[in-house]
Design a protein around this motif. Structure first.
Motif, PDB file in Angstrom:
ATOM      1  N   LEU A  65       0.972   1.402   0.179  1.00 42.44           N
ATOM      2  CA  LEU A  65       2.308   1.791   0.627  1.00 42.44           C
ATOM      3  C   LEU A  65       3.378   1.184  -0.275  1.00 42.44           C
ATOM      4  CD1 LEU A  65       4.225   3.088   2.651  1.00 42.44           C
ATOM      5  CD2 LEU A  65       4.003   1.046   4.069  1.00 42.44           C
ATOM      6  N   LEU A  66       3.264  -0.098  -0.562  1.00 40.11           N
ATOM      7  CA  LEU A  66       4.258  -0.766  -1.409  1.00 40.11           C
ATOM      8  C   LEU A  66       4.302  -0.152  -2.805  1.00 40.11           C
ATOM      9  CD1 LEU A  66       3.723  -4.521  -0.447  1.00 40.11           C
ATOM     10  CD2 LEU A  66       5.726  -3.101   0.049  1.00 40.11           C
ATOM     11  N   PHE A  67       3.136   0.062  -3.399  1.00 35.74           N
ATOM     12  CA  PHE A  67       3.098   0.645  -4.737  1.00 35.74           C
ATOM     13  C   PHE A  67       3.575   2.091  -4.717  1.00 35.74           C
ATOM     14  CE2 PHE A  67      -0.583  -2.475  -5.428  1.00 35.74           C
ATOM     15  CZ  PHE A  67       0.286  -3.465  -5.861  1.00 35.74           C
ATOM     16  N   GLY A  68       3.268   2.808  -3.634  1.00 31.38           N
ATOM     17  CA  GLY A  68       3.750   4.180  -3.511  1.00 31.38           C
ATOM     18  C   GLY A  68       5.263   4.253  -3.466  1.00 31.38           C
ATOM     19  N   VAL A  69       5.882   3.294  -2.758  1.00 32.10           N
ATOM     20  CA  VAL A  69       7.343   3.233  -2.705  1.00 32.10           C
ATOM     21  C   VAL A  69       7.905   2.888  -4.080  1.00 32.10           C
ATOM     22  CG1 VAL A  69       9.308   1.979  -1.752  1.00 32.10           C
ATOM     23  CG2 VAL A  69       7.442   2.694  -0.247  1.00 32.10           C
TER      24      VAL A  69
END
Length: 310
Positions: free
Chosen positions: A117-121
């Motif tokens: 999720l963090l890397f996707g953001v």
């Protein structure tokens, strides 16, 4: 049973939930098999054999069907193999020697969903929201509790920390690998990724692990052979390919939601089959991490509407 991805993807599109359940069962059950193999073989050697065998079998099948095109793209696959096989599975197997199979599943899989999720953001593949931030926050609180005196003993915290780092590498590879999966056959990507990662693990094992002390004859023991066969067939050939296929039809963060189901399966199997127990702090920490993953990866209302219309 193996099919070309052009044949498999429509099946996955038609039954994504079934593929997701099989993925959760396959990876949730491999932690107990891993513990059995680690009783005899060093961790890097065990993982190297697992992925060389799995990748080799899949590549040979693709070659026999004249469906092998990806060898020329090995430079694109190599970074993914380093992150998703060498770093993630190497550190997971190393750390699993010191903690229970259920807790190993928690600390090596839940951070994948939060990291994805963090890397996707960061890469603008995901839209930030309060709910996602809340989920990540809950997961971080769970991690902090896990590494407190109420969670894991001090001698196990170092192993768990390295397993978490490996999981973040897997998360990064999942986000980055989506582009590669869309360019090539999913089976080709899975096969070459596993083979390259397995070869690198064997090289590392040769350097840092003493092969002279390995009881090679133990590979013929039914428990050890069964463990390796299960890891190769169910954990790698079945689980890895299902994961890559789901990445073609679902967003990476949605696929990563297996990480709040897999630990529950591993904990249950560890308790029923191996007599493993968790203390209150570990249960609370694991629950917070799983809840955080569930909250952060819950589809937005807008996303639900889009999926219902497609």
């Amino acid at each position: 049973m193996l099919l070309h991805s052009g044949q498999m993807t429509p099946v996955i599109r038609a039954f994504p939930a079934l593929a997701f359940v099989l993925l959760c069962l396959s990876w949730g059950s491999t932690f107990l098999a891993l513990k059995v193999g680690l009783q005899v073989l060093p961790p890097l050697l065990l993982m190297g054999l697992r992925f060389v065998l799995a990748g080799g079998v899949l590549l040979f099948w693709l070659w026999s069907k004249k469906q092998l095109r990806i060898l020329k793209a090995w430079r694109q696959i190599l970074p993914l193999a380093c992150m998703m096989v060498v770093g993630s599975y190497g550190l997971m197997a190393w750390g699993a020697r010191f903690i229970s199979s259920g807790m190993a599943a928690v600390v090596s899989t839940v951070p994948i969903s939060l990291g994805t999720l963090l890397f996707g953001v960061l890469l603008k593949q995901e839209n930030p929201s309060f709910r996602k931030g809340l989920g990540v926050g809950l997961g971080c609180v769970g991690l902090l509790l896990l590494f407190s005196p109420a969670g894991l003993p001090a001698q196990q915290q170092g192993a768990a920390f390295l397993m978490c780092l490996g999981s973040l590498g897997y998360a990064w590879g999942s986000v980055q690998g989506r582009k590669v999966v869309q360019q090539f056959s999913v089976l080709e990507v899975s096969a070459l990724q596993m083979l390259l990662g397995g070869l690198l693990l064997l090289v590392l094992s040769c350097v840092v692990e003493s092969w002279q002390q390995v009881r090679w004859e133990a590979l013929m023991h039914p428990d050890v052979a069964g463990s390796l066969l299960y890891l190769v067939s169910v954990g790698s050939l079945m689980g890895f390919v299902l994961h890559q296929l789901l990445l073609q039809v679902w967003a990476a963060s949605r696929v990563a939601s297996y990480t709040f189901i897999t630990p529950l399966i591993a904990v249950l199997l560890g308790n029923l089959l191996a007599g493993e127990t968790l203390n209150a702090g570990q249960i609370l920490a694991g629950a917070l991490m799983v809840l955080g993953a569930r909250v952060s990866l819950q589809p937005d209302p807008a996303q639900k509407t889009v999926h219902q219309q497609t």
